[in-house]
Design an enzyme around this catalytic site. Structure first.
Site, PDB file in Angstrom:
ATOM      1  N   ARG A 109       0.865  -1.190   0.000  1.00 39.13           N
ATOM      2  CA  ARG A 109       0.000   0.000   0.000  1.00 39.13           C
ATOM      3  C   ARG A 109       0.893   1.229   0.000  1.00 39.13           C
ATOM      4  O   ARG A 109       1.781   1.342   0.855  1.00 39.13           O
ATOM      5  CB  ARG A 109      -0.918   0.048   1.219  1.00 39.13           C
ATOM      6  CG  ARG A 109      -1.498   1.459   1.409  1.00 39.13           C
ATOM      7  CD  ARG A 109      -2.565   1.580   2.432  1.00 39.13           C
ATOM      8  NE  ARG A 109      -3.781   0.921   1.997  1.00 39.13           N
ATOM      9  CZ  ARG A 109      -4.986   1.195   2.486  1.00 39.13           C
ATOM     10  NH1 ARG A 109      -5.137   2.095   3.431  1.00 39.13           N
ATOM     11  NH2 ARG A 109      -6.046   0.548   2.043  1.00 39.13           N
ATOM     12  N   HIS A 136      -7.307   0.790  -6.294  1.00 43.77           N
ATOM     13  CA  HIS A 136      -7.536   0.059  -5.035  1.00 43.77           C
ATOM     14  C   HIS A 136      -8.299  -1.223  -5.394  1.00 43.77           C
ATOM     15  O   HIS A 136      -9.472  -1.382  -5.056  1.00 43.77           O
ATOM     16  CB  HIS A 136      -8.337   0.946  -4.074  1.00 43.77           C
ATOM     17  CG  HIS A 136      -8.353   0.468  -2.658  1.00 43.77           C
ATOM     18  ND1 HIS A 136      -7.637  -0.638  -2.213  1.00 43.77           N
ATOM     19  CD2 HIS A 136      -9.020   0.950  -1.559  1.00 43.77           C
ATOM     20  CE1 HIS A 136      -7.856  -0.797  -0.913  1.00 43.77           C
ATOM     21  NE2 HIS A 136      -8.687   0.148  -0.502  1.00 43.77           N
ATOM     22  N   GLN A 139     -10.305  -3.604  -2.855  1.00 41.35           N
ATOM     23  CA  GLN A 139     -11.530  -2.982  -2.335  1.00 41.35           C
ATOM     24  C   GLN A 139     -12.738  -3.306  -3.205  1.00 41.35           C
ATOM     25  O   GLN A 139     -13.801  -3.702  -2.731  1.00 41.35           O
ATOM     26  CB  GLN A 139     -11.342  -1.453  -2.287  1.00 41.35           C
ATOM     27  CG  GLN A 139     -12.613  -0.697  -1.924  1.00 41.35           C
ATOM     28  CD  GLN A 139     -13.050  -0.938  -0.498  1.00 41.35           C
ATOM     29  OE1 GLN A 139     -12.246  -0.823   0.412  1.00 41.35           O
ATOM     30  NE2 GLN A 139     -14.311  -1.282  -0.284  1.00 41.35           N
ATOM     31  N   ASP A 231     -16.832   8.037  -1.491  1.00 41.84           N
ATOM     32  CA  ASP A 231     -15.530   7.889  -0.822  1.00 41.84           C
ATOM     33  C   ASP A 231     -15.128   9.285  -0.362  1.00 41.84           C
ATOM     34  O   ASP A 231     -15.713  10.292  -0.794  1.00 41.84           O
ATOM     35  CB  ASP A 231     -14.516   7.306  -1.836  1.00 41.84           C
ATOM     36  CG  ASP A 231     -13.123   7.070  -1.236  1.00 41.84           C
ATOM     37  OD1 ASP A 231     -12.988   7.092   0.001  1.00 41.84           O
ATOM     38  OD2 ASP A 231     -12.175   6.873  -2.024  1.00 41.84           O
ATOM     39  N   CYS A 272     -16.252   2.707   0.858  1.00 42.12           N
ATOM     40  CA  CYS A 272     -15.093   1.846   1.135  1.00 42.12           C
ATOM     41  C   CYS A 272     -14.593   2.014   2.564  1.00 42.12           C
ATOM     42  O   CYS A 272     -13.957   1.113   3.097  1.00 42.12           O
ATOM     43  CB  CYS A 272     -13.976   2.154   0.144  1.00 42.12           C
ATOM     44  SG  CYS A 272     -13.493   3.891   0.137  1.00 42.12           S
ATOM     45  N   ARG A 300     -14.209  -7.374   2.714  1.00 45.98           N
ATOM     46  CA  ARG A 300     -12.786  -7.193   2.367  1.00 45.98           C
ATOM     47  C   ARG A 300     -11.992  -8.438   2.756  1.00 45.98           C
ATOM     48  O   ARG A 300     -11.114  -8.888   2.039  1.00 45.98           O
ATOM     49  CB  ARG A 300     -12.192  -5.983   3.115  1.00 45.98           C
ATOM     50  CG  ARG A 300     -12.775  -4.627   2.776  1.00 45.98           C
ATOM     51  CD  ARG A 300     -12.532  -4.226   1.346  1.00 45.98           C
ATOM     52  NE  ARG A 300     -11.141  -4.319   0.954  1.00 45.98           N
ATOM     53  CZ  ARG A 300     -10.159  -3.488   1.339  1.00 45.98           C
ATOM     54  NH1 ARG A 300     -10.417  -2.448   2.094  1.00 45.98           N
ATOM     55  NH2 ARG A 300      -8.906  -3.663   0.922  1.00 45.98           N
TER      56      ARG A 300
HETATM   57  N1  NVA Z   1      -9.595   7.252  -1.729  1.00 48.75           N
HETATM   58  C1  NVA Z   1      -9.213   6.886  -0.390  1.00 48.75           C
HETATM   59  C2  NVA Z   1      -9.506   5.438  -0.148  1.00 48.75           C
HETATM   60  C3  NVA Z   1      -9.194   4.938   1.226  1.00 48.75           C
HETATM   61  C4  NVA Z   1      -9.497   3.487   1.402  1.00 48.75           C
HETATM   62  C5  NVA Z   1      -7.745   7.198  -0.160  1.00 48.75           C
HETATM   63  O1  NVA Z   1      -6.945   6.915  -1.042  1.00 48.75           O
HETATM   64  O2  NVA Z   1      -7.416   7.753   0.880  1.00 48.75           O
HETATM   65  N1   CP Z   2     -11.189   0.688   2.612  1.00 49.22           N
HETATM   66  C1   CP Z   2      -9.904   0.621   3.024  1.00 49.22           C
HETATM   67  O1   CP Z   2      -8.977   0.323   2.261  1.00 49.22           O
HETATM   68  O2   CP Z   2      -9.724   0.877   4.341  1.00 49.22           O
HETATM   69  P1   CP Z   2      -8.296   1.046   5.049  1.00 49.22           P
HETATM   70  O3   CP Z   2      -7.692   2.313   4.512  1.00 49.22           O
HETATM   71  O4   CP Z   2      -8.633   1.130   6.515  1.00 49.22           O
HETATM   72  O5   CP Z   2      -7.464  -0.146   4.717  1.00 49.22           O
END
Ligand code: NVA
Ligand code: CP
Length: 312
Positions: A109, A136, A139, A231, A272, A300
């Site tokens: 990540r 992602h 997800q 989101d 998400c 998930r």
């Molecule tokens: N769009 C958000 C998703 C988090 C799961 C981010 O990248 O912060």
């Molecule tokens: N939806 C998601 O990826 O959550 P986290 O950022 O907590 O992993």
């Protein structure tokens, strides 16, 4: 049940998976969830290890990977980039080569899609994209699973994403829906439209699957939707543009009035998570009877376990 072609594969975007392969992962996710509800215990990752590299924070993704892998007898190892030499004192390629000698798979990540792609190129083991600024993918498999649980199938269903149309979640949903024949509308101000390159790829995929992919700024287009999805307005790493986002997206909150514009009472709400209640979604919607955000979060884990079972 699972496509043999999935063994050894990395998951970076979904764009290189066939609809049949993705459907086999959804079937395996359902099977894994049923086993879990029956309290069955398996040891399918016994003797295996998984590296979990995190440049950004995570609750769901980290916990889903760690619990799904660990409860099947595997050994997950959390590696924050504050601790390891990824790209700092050692190149991504060299880190990938070394981790690939010690682990059976790697989750990443972080910020750049190029990093997860380089890991996949050099590690020699499956690499899973647990979120980058661009995609992602893990997800959105959980999102489609949740859609199926509520409507019996995903094909031909209408999913509307309302909010930051150029973010990782919107882009990943577009790719997966285009593959699977889910009609997908992004409702976003023009300044936040998804990029033309991805749109073009998805248009080609949609022509093959029968999906209708639409981009619009018009909130009335939620009419008839099976699911409204949103989101955060400010993704991780974008804190500097917060004020601009508030200005652009202020009118795009998913609230009860917008849910009612669907003209349906069985439209579900998806997110998400994590959510900023009062910004992209009102508390009454996310904590209300149409919300499936908590099932989606649970899914998930089941989908991530299925992805690892199929690829390891
Ligand atoms: N769009 C958000 C998703 C988090 C799961 C981010 O990248 O912060
Ligand atoms: N939806 C998601 O990826 O959550 P986290 O950022 O907590 O992993």
């Amino acid at each position: 049940m699972v496509s043999a072609s999935l063994r050894g594969r990395s998951l970076l975007t979904w764009l290189d998976f066939s609809a049949e392969e993705i459907r086999s992962l959804l079937a395996l996710s359902r099977a894994v969830k049923e086993e879990n509800k029956r309290g069955e215990i398996h040891q399918r990752f016994l003797g295996k290890s998984l590296a979990l590299i995190f440049e950004k924070r995570s609750t769901r993704t980290r916990c889903a990977f760690e619990t799904a892998f660990g409860e099947e007898g595997g050994h997950p190892v959390f590696l924050s980039t504050a601790d390891i030499q990824l790209g700092a004192k050692e190149s991504i390629e060299d880190t990938a080569r070394v981790l690939g000698r010690m682990f059976n798979a790697i989750q990443f990540r972080g910020f750049q899609q190029a990093t997860v792609e380089a890991l996949a190129r050099y590690a020699g083991v499956p690499v899973y994209n647990g979120l980058t600024g661009s995609f992602h993918p893990t997800q959105v498999l959980a999102d489609i699973m949740t859609l199926e649980e509520n409507f019996g199938s995903h094909q031909g269903k209408r999913l509307c994403f309302v909010g930051d149309g150029r973010n990782n979640v919107a882009r990943s949903l577009m790719a997966l829906c285009a593959k699977l024949g889910v009609h997908f509308t992004v409702i976003t101000p023009q300044a936040l439209n998804p990029d033309a390159e991805l749109l073009q790829i998805c248009a080609g995929l949609a022509a093959a699957s029968g999906a209708a992919i639409r981009i619009t700024a018009d909130l009335e287009e939620v009419a008839g939707a099976d699911a409204l999805y949103t989101d955060v307005w400010v993704s991780m790493g974008e804190e500097a543009v917060r004020e601009e986002r508030m200005r652009l997206l202020g009118a795009y909150q998913v609230n009860q009035a917008l849910m009612e514009k669907t003209g349906r009472r069985d439209t579900i709400f998806l997110h998400c998570l994590p959510a900023v209640k009062g910004e992209e979604v009102s508390p009454e919607v996310i904590d209300g009877p149409q919300s499936r955000a908590w099932d989606e979060a649970e899914n998930r884990k089941h989908t991530i376990k299925a992805i690892m079972l199929a690829t390891l």
